[in-house]
Design a protein around this motif. Structure first.
Motif, PDB file in Angstrom:
ATOM      1  N   PRO A 198       0.810  -1.224   0.000  1.00 23.54           N
ATOM      2  CA  PRO A 198       0.000   0.000   0.000  1.00 23.54           C
ATOM      3  C   PRO A 198       0.843   1.274   0.000  1.00 23.54           C
ATOM      4  O   PRO A 198       0.519   2.239  -0.707  1.00 23.54           O
ATOM      5  CB  PRO A 198      -0.827  -0.134   1.286  1.00 23.54           C
ATOM      6  CG  PRO A 198      -0.938  -1.599   1.513  1.00 23.54           C
ATOM      7  CD  PRO A 198       0.386  -2.151   1.075  1.00 23.54           C
ATOM      8  N   VAL A 199       1.922   1.272   0.779  1.00 28.65           N
ATOM      9  CA  VAL A 199       2.786   2.457   0.823  1.00 28.65           C
ATOM     10  C   VAL A 199       3.501   2.643  -0.507  1.00 28.65           C
ATOM     11  O   VAL A 199       3.630   3.766  -1.017  1.00 28.65           O
ATOM     12  CB  VAL A 199       3.791   2.337   1.986  1.00 28.65           C
ATOM     13  CG1 VAL A 199       4.873   3.396   1.876  1.00 28.65           C
ATOM     14  CG2 VAL A 199       3.067   2.466   3.322  1.00 28.65           C
ATOM     15  N   ARG A 200       3.975   1.546  -1.083  1.00 23.66           N
ATOM     16  CA  ARG A 200       4.668   1.639  -2.369  1.00 23.66           C
ATOM     17  C   ARG A 200       3.739   2.219  -3.441  1.00 23.66           C
ATOM     18  O   ARG A 200       4.122   3.093  -4.220  1.00 23.66           O
ATOM     19  CB  ARG A 200       5.146   0.234  -2.773  1.00 23.66           C
ATOM     20  CG  ARG A 200       6.196   0.228  -3.857  1.00 23.66           C
ATOM     21  CD  ARG A 200       6.688  -1.197  -4.090  1.00 23.66           C
ATOM     22  NE  ARG A 200       7.111  -1.840  -2.857  1.00 23.66           N
ATOM     23  CZ  ARG A 200       7.459  -3.121  -2.775  1.00 23.66           C
ATOM     24  NH1 ARG A 200       7.392  -3.890  -3.839  1.00 23.66           N
ATOM     25  NH2 ARG A 200       7.854  -3.631  -1.621  1.00 23.66           N
ATOM     26  N   ILE A 201       2.509   1.726  -3.474  1.00 21.89           N
ATOM     27  CA  ILE A 201       1.537   2.210  -4.466  1.00 21.89           C
ATOM     28  C   ILE A 201       1.207   3.678  -4.217  1.00 21.89           C
ATOM     29  O   ILE A 201       1.155   4.494  -5.147  1.00 21.89           O
ATOM     30  CB  ILE A 201       0.266   1.341  -4.406  1.00 21.89           C
ATOM     31  CG1 ILE A 201       0.601  -0.090  -4.856  1.00 21.89           C
ATOM     32  CG2 ILE A 201      -0.839   1.930  -5.269  1.00 21.89           C
ATOM     33  CD1 ILE A 201      -0.444  -1.119  -4.470  1.00 21.89           C
ATOM     34  N   PHE A 202       0.985   4.031  -2.968  1.00 26.75           N
ATOM     35  CA  PHE A 202       0.682   5.422  -2.614  1.00 26.75           C
ATOM     36  C   PHE A 202       1.809   6.349  -3.046  1.00 26.75           C
ATOM     37  O   PHE A 202       1.566   7.405  -3.655  1.00 26.75           O
ATOM     38  CB  PHE A 202       0.458   5.517  -1.105  1.00 26.75           C
ATOM     39  CG  PHE A 202       0.267   6.920  -0.594  1.00 26.75           C
ATOM     40  CD1 PHE A 202      -0.978   7.532  -0.638  1.00 26.75           C
ATOM     41  CD2 PHE A 202       1.326   7.635  -0.046  1.00 26.75           C
ATOM     42  CE1 PHE A 202      -1.161   8.826  -0.162  1.00 26.75           C
ATOM     43  CE2 PHE A 202       1.165   8.923   0.427  1.00 26.75           C
ATOM     44  CZ  PHE A 202      -0.085   9.524   0.374  1.00 26.75           C
ATOM     45  N   CYS A 203       3.047   5.974  -2.760  1.00 28.91           N
ATOM     46  CA  CYS A 203       4.184   6.844  -3.071  1.00 28.91           C
ATOM     47  C   CYS A 203       4.423   6.941  -4.574  1.00 28.91           C
ATOM     48  O   CYS A 203       4.787   8.006  -5.083  1.00 28.91           O
ATOM     49  CB  CYS A 203       5.432   6.348  -2.349  1.00 28.91           C
ATOM     50  SG  CYS A 203       5.438   6.711  -0.578  1.00 28.91           S
ATOM     51  N   LEU A 204       4.231   5.844  -5.295  1.00 28.26           N
ATOM     52  CA  LEU A 204       4.369   5.916  -6.753  1.00 28.26           C
ATOM     53  C   LEU A 204       3.346   6.892  -7.334  1.00 28.26           C
ATOM     54  O   LEU A 204       3.661   7.692  -8.224  1.00 28.26           O
ATOM     55  CB  LEU A 204       4.183   4.525  -7.358  1.00 28.26           C
ATOM     56  CG  LEU A 204       5.369   3.559  -7.203  1.00 28.26           C
ATOM     57  CD1 LEU A 204       4.955   2.142  -7.604  1.00 28.26           C
ATOM     58  CD2 LEU A 204       6.562   4.017  -8.049  1.00 28.26           C
ATOM     59  N   ALA A 205       2.123   6.811  -6.838  1.00 28.05           N
ATOM     60  CA  ALA A 205       1.092   7.729  -7.332  1.00 28.05           C
ATOM     61  C   ALA A 205       1.394   9.168  -6.943  1.00 28.05           C
ATOM     62  O   ALA A 205       1.219  10.097  -7.749  1.00 28.05           O
ATOM     63  CB  ALA A 205      -0.270   7.302  -6.786  1.00 28.05           C
ATOM     64  N   ARG A 206       1.858   9.380  -5.710  1.00 22.14           N
ATOM     65  CA  ARG A 206       2.148  10.732  -5.238  1.00 22.14           C
ATOM     66  C   ARG A 206       3.285  11.375  -6.037  1.00 22.14           C
ATOM     67  O   ARG A 206       3.340  12.607  -6.156  1.00 22.14           O
ATOM     68  CB  ARG A 206       2.520  10.695  -3.754  1.00 22.14           C
ATOM     69  CG  ARG A 206       1.314  10.819  -2.828  1.00 22.14           C
ATOM     70  CD  ARG A 206       0.816  12.253  -2.829  1.00 22.14           C
ATOM     71  NE  ARG A 206      -0.369  12.417  -1.996  1.00 22.14           N
ATOM     72  CZ  ARG A 206      -1.595  12.586  -2.447  1.00 22.14           C
ATOM     73  NH1 ARG A 206      -1.825  12.581  -3.746  1.00 22.14           N
ATOM     74  NH2 ARG A 206      -2.614  12.756  -1.630  1.00 22.14           N
ATOM     75  N   THR A 207       4.197  10.571  -6.556  1.00 24.20           N
ATOM     76  CA  THR A 207       5.302  11.117  -7.343  1.00 24.20           C
ATOM     77  C   THR A 207       4.989  11.133  -8.831  1.00 24.20           C
ATOM     78  O   THR A 207       5.859  11.407  -9.650  1.00 24.20           O
ATOM     79  CB  THR A 207       6.591  10.308  -7.092  1.00 24.20           C
ATOM     80  OG1 THR A 207       6.336   8.912  -7.327  1.00 24.20           O
ATOM     81  CG2 THR A 207       7.076  10.489  -5.667  1.00 24.20           C
ATOM     82  N   GLY A 208       3.731  10.818  -9.197  1.00 22.57           N
ATOM     83  CA  GLY A 208       3.296  10.957 -10.579  1.00 22.57           C
ATOM     84  C   GLY A 208       3.461   9.742 -11.458  1.00 22.57           C
ATOM     85  O   GLY A 208       3.134   9.792 -12.657  1.00 22.57           O
ATOM     86  N   ASP A 209       3.945   8.636 -10.928  1.00 22.48           N
ATOM     87  CA  ASP A 209       4.137   7.434 -11.740  1.00 22.48           C
ATOM     88  C   ASP A 209       2.902   6.545 -11.617  1.00 22.48           C
ATOM     89  O   ASP A 209       2.931   5.469 -11.010  1.00 22.48           O
ATOM     90  CB  ASP A 209       5.393   6.695 -11.287  1.00 22.48           C
ATOM     91  CG  ASP A 209       5.874   5.690 -12.330  1.00 22.48           C
ATOM     92  OD1 ASP A 209       5.087   5.378 -13.254  1.00 22.48           O
ATOM     93  OD2 ASP A 209       7.015   5.211 -12.207  1.00 22.48           O
ATOM     94  N   TRP A 210       1.805   6.976 -12.211  1.00 25.97           N
ATOM     95  CA  TRP A 210       0.535   6.261 -12.090  1.00 25.97           C
ATOM     96  C   TRP A 210       0.582   4.884 -12.752  1.00 25.97           C
ATOM     97  O   TRP A 210       0.035   3.924 -12.191  1.00 25.97           O
ATOM     98  CB  TRP A 210      -0.597   7.102 -12.674  1.00 25.97           C
ATOM     99  CG  TRP A 210      -0.838   8.349 -11.881  1.00 25.97           C
ATOM    100  CD1 TRP A 210      -0.290   9.568 -12.112  1.00 25.97           C
ATOM    101  CD2 TRP A 210      -1.651   8.487 -10.721  1.00 25.97           C
ATOM    102  NE1 TRP A 210      -0.705  10.472 -11.156  1.00 25.97           N
ATOM    103  CE2 TRP A 210      -1.556   9.835 -10.288  1.00 25.97           C
ATOM    104  CE3 TRP A 210      -2.456   7.606  -9.989  1.00 25.97           C
ATOM    105  CZ2 TRP A 210      -2.229  10.326  -9.187  1.00 25.97           C
ATOM    106  CZ3 TRP A 210      -3.143   8.089  -8.895  1.00 25.97           C
ATOM    107  CH2 TRP A 210      -3.027   9.429  -8.489  1.00 25.97           C
ATOM    108  N   ALA A 212       3.101   2.793 -13.020  1.00 24.67           N
ATOM    109  CA  ALA A 212       3.815   1.877 -12.129  1.00 24.67           C
ATOM    110  C   ALA A 212       2.987   1.570 -10.891  1.00 24.67           C
ATOM    111  O   ALA A 212       2.995   0.437 -10.383  1.00 24.67           O
ATOM    112  CB  ALA A 212       5.154   2.491 -11.725  1.00 24.67           C
ATOM    113  N   ALA A 213       2.235   2.570 -10.406  1.00 26.53           N
ATOM    114  CA  ALA A 213       1.383   2.345  -9.240  1.00 26.53           C
ATOM    115  C   ALA A 213       0.294   1.323  -9.569  1.00 26.53           C
ATOM    116  O   ALA A 213      -0.002   0.418  -8.774  1.00 26.53           O
ATOM    117  CB  ALA A 213       0.760   3.664  -8.787  1.00 26.53           C
ATOM    118  N   ALA A 214      -0.329   1.457 -10.765  1.00 27.83           N
ATOM    119  CA  ALA A 214      -1.387   0.517 -11.159  1.00 27.83           C
ATOM    120  C   ALA A 214      -0.830  -0.882 -11.341  1.00 27.83           C
ATOM    121  O   ALA A 214      -1.458  -1.879 -10.929  1.00 27.83           O
ATOM    122  CB  ALA A 214      -2.050   1.002 -12.447  1.00 27.83           C
TER     123      ALA A 214
END
Length: 511
Positions: A198-210, A212-214
Motif C-alpha cells: 500500500p505504501v509503495r503504491i501510494f508513493c508511486l502515485a504521489r510522485t506521478g508514476d501512475w 507503475a502504481a497501477a
C-alpha cells in the motif's frame, strides 16, 4: 471483474477499518493506529510453509563505535530542562517504558508541560539502550498521543536512524503533517527499507508514476498481499472514476494515517474530531474550513500542543456567520480583542468576564490566559481588576504579576503568595492546607514511594510518578498532592511546582 472485486472489497471497508489486536511482542508503547508501512516476508501461496526452512542466521545489529544511541537524542538541552543527564539511572526497560506509556494523556496543564519537556530532553541513554531505540519509540509515541506532531518529527529527524520502527513512525508523521512527498522520497532513498505494497503504491502515485502504481497494485493483488479493504481503497485512489460505481465510503473508526490520507484524496475525508489528537493537525491547513480549523486548534491548544497565540489568531480569521457553541466563544474573544486593539480599558473590563466564562467552559482557560493576560494587565486600571489578576497568575509571568500587584482580593491572596514564593497563611480547606505544606521551608519529608525510587537510583521514574499524582489536579488526594509538589521542589523543579499549585487553585475554583 476488476470492478466486481473492488466493490466486494469495499463492502468490508464500509463496516469500518478493523484494528488488529496488538501482539504480545509489540513494544509496550506502541500506538494502535500506525501505518503498516514496512513489508513482511512474502508468504508461500496457500499459506504453506516451506518443507525445509533453509539456513537460519541470527539477526545482526550494526552500530558505529562510539556513536550516540538514538535513545539519548533530544531537542531540549539540560540547560533548558534543568534535568540531570543520568535521569533514567538504574530503571529497567519494561518499568520505564510502561511508566511513559501509561501516563495520563490529558493531565493538569503544568504536568503536561513538564512531561513533554522530559520526552524532548537530551539525556544519557539508559544502560539497556539498543540501536532500535525502545525508549525513543516510547517518547515519540507519547508525543504523538498528545498531538505534538511537529516535536515528534523533529526528534525523529535528529536521530538520523534508519531502524524500521523509527522509520515507520517518521513516515506516519510525514503523512500527518502533510509532508508525504518528503516521506515518500525518504522511503526510496533509505537502503534496506522495504515498503509495504500500500505504501509503495501510494508513493508511486504521489510522485506521478501512475502506470507503475497501477501495475504494482495488480501485482500485489495477484500475490495475495492486500486485504479486500486495501485493494478497494487503493483502486479508488488510483482511479477516481470508480467513485461513481461504488457506494459512499463509511469512515473507519481507527484509520491509519495512510488510510486517512487516501480517503481524503478520493473525496471522502474523515472528520478528525473523533480521531486521535495527532490527526487534528490536518485541519489546521489553509485548505480546511474555518470551523474545522477552530475546532482542531481548540483540541490542540487544550492539550498544550498548539501555541495559545495561534489559537487566538485562528479565532480572528473572519466573522462568525452563526451563533451557539464554538461561535459564541469566537465572538466573545473577538469582542475582547477589538477592545484591546483600541486600548479601551472600560470595554476590556466589560468584555473580559464573558470571554473568560466561555473559555473556561471549553477547558481553554489556560491558553486564553497565556495569550492575553500580559496585554490586558498592561492597560491602565486593569492591574487592580480581580479577573485580570487571575489571568496574570495563570500566565507565564505569574511571579512578576504577584510581586507587582498593588492590591489583591482575598480570594487571590494565597495563590499570589505561592506565585511569589513567599507563602502566606492558607485558607482552612484541605486542598489549600496541603499546598501550603508542600511549600513550607525547609521542604517537608518526601513520600516513601518516591524516596524508594531515589534510593534505587531511578529518579526519572520517581519524577513520572510524582507528576502522575498531580495529573488530576484538585481531584487528587490532598496528602498525595502535597508530597508530589514537595518532591518537585526538592529536585529543583520549583517552577513546575508553582505552576501546578496555581492551576489547581485558580483553574478549578470560580472566579
Amino acid at each position: 471483474m476488476r470492478v466486481t472485486a473492488v466493490v466486494f472489497g469495499l463492502a468490508f471497508l464500509l463496516n469500518g477499518e478493523n484494528v488488529a489486536a496488538q501482539s504480545s511482542d509489540d513494544p509496550i508503547s506502541a500506538i494502535d493506529w500506525l501505518t503498516e508501512s514496512l513489508s513482511d516476508p512474502v508468504a508461500k501461496p496457500g499459506g504453506q510453509e516451506p518443507v525445509t526452512p533453509g539456513i537460519v542466521t541470527e539477526p545482526i545489529s550494526v552500530q558505529p563505535l562510539n556513536a550516540p544511541s538514538p535513545d539519548g537524542v533530544g531537542l531540549l538541552p539540560r540547560s533548558v530542562t534543568g534535568l540531570p543527564a543520568n535521569l533514567w539511572g538504574s530503571s529497567d526497560r519494561e518499568s520505564l517504558i510502561r511508566a511513559i506509556a501509561d501516563f495520563p494523556v490529558e493531565p493538569l496543564p503544568a504536568v503536561q508541560d513538564q512531561f513533554r519537556r522530559i520526552m524532548l530532553a537530551e539525556l544519557d541513554p539508559p544502560a539497556w539502550s539498543s540501536p532500535d531505540a525502545p525508549l525513543l519509540q516510547a517518547r515519540v509515541d507519547a508525543l504523538l498521543a498528545r498531538g505534538a506532531v511537529e516535536e515528534a518529527e523533529a526528534l525523529l529527524e535528529r536521530t538520523g536512524s534508519q531502524e524500521p520502527e523509527l522509520f515507520r513512525r517518521a513516515f506516519d508523521v510525514g503523512l500527518l503533517t502533510g509532508r508525504e512527498q518528503a516521506a515518500c522520497a525518504r522511503m526510496r532513498a533509505v537502503p534496506g527499507i522495504s515498503p509495504s505494497f500500500p505504501v509503495r503504491i501510494f508513493c508511486l502515485a504521489r510522485t506521478g508514476d501512475w502506470p507503475a502504481a497501477a501495475l504494482t497494485l495488480e501485482s500485489a493483488k495477484a500475490l495475495g498481499q492486500l486485504t479486500p479493504q486495501e485493494d478497494a481503497l487503493l483502486a479508488q485512489f488510483l482511479d477516481p472514476e470508480l467513485s461513481e460505481l461504488l457506494p459512499p465510503t463509511t469512515a473507519p473508526t481507527r484509520p491509519s494515517p495512510l488510510t486517512f490520507r487516501m480517503l481524503e484524496a478520493i473525496g471522502a475525508p474523515i472528520p478528525t474530531t473523533p480521531l486521535p489528537l495527532a490527526f487534528a493537525h490536518s485541519d489546521l491547513r489553509p485548505t480546511a474550513g474555518w470551523k474545522a480549523r477552530v475546532e482542531a486548534g481548540e483540541r490542540l491548544a487544550r492539550a498544550g500542543a498548539l501555541p495559545p497565540d495561534v489559537l487566538i489568531a485562528i479565532y480572528g480569521e473572519r466573522r462568525p456567520a452563526a451563533s451557539g457553541g464554538v461561535w459564541d466563544r469566537v465572538a466573545a474573544v473577538q469582542t475582547l480583542n477589538e477592545a484591546l486593539r483600541a486600548q479601551d480599558a472600560q470595554a476590556v473590563r466589560a468584555a473580559l468576564p464573558l470571554a473568560w466564562e466561555r473559555m473556561v467552559a471549553a477547558g481553554l482557560a489556560l491558553p486564553f490566559a497565556r495569550a492575553l493576560a500580559h496585554e490586558i494587565l498592561a492597560l491602565d486600571t486593569m492591574g487592580s481588576d480581580p479577573l485580570a489578576l487571575r489571568l496574570g497568575l495563570l500566565s507565564d509571568s505569574y511571579e512578576t504579576v504577584a510581586l507587582d500587584a498593588a492590591s489583591l482580593p482575598e480570594a487571590l491572596a494565597f495563590a499570589s503568595s505561592i506565585a511569589s514564593g513567599q507563602v502566606a497563611k492558607a485558607p482552612q480547606d484541605a486542598l489549600s492546607q496541603a499546598i501550603a505544606a508542600a511549600f513550607s521551608t525547609p521542604v517537608p519529608p518526601l513520600p516513601p514511594e518516591l524516596t524508594g525510587f531515589l534510593e534505587e537510583q531511578r529518579l526519572g521514574e520517581a519524577l513520572l510518578s510524582a507528576l502522575k499524582s498531580l495529573a488530576s489536579g484538585s481531584d487528587s488526594d490532598p496528602a498525595v498532592l502535597s508530597g508530589a509538589l514537595a518532591f518537585l521542589r526538592a529536585i529543583g523543579l520549583e517552577d513546575t511546582a508553582r505552576r501546578a499549585a496555581l492551576q489547581i487553585l485558580l483553574l478549578e475554583q470560580p472566579a
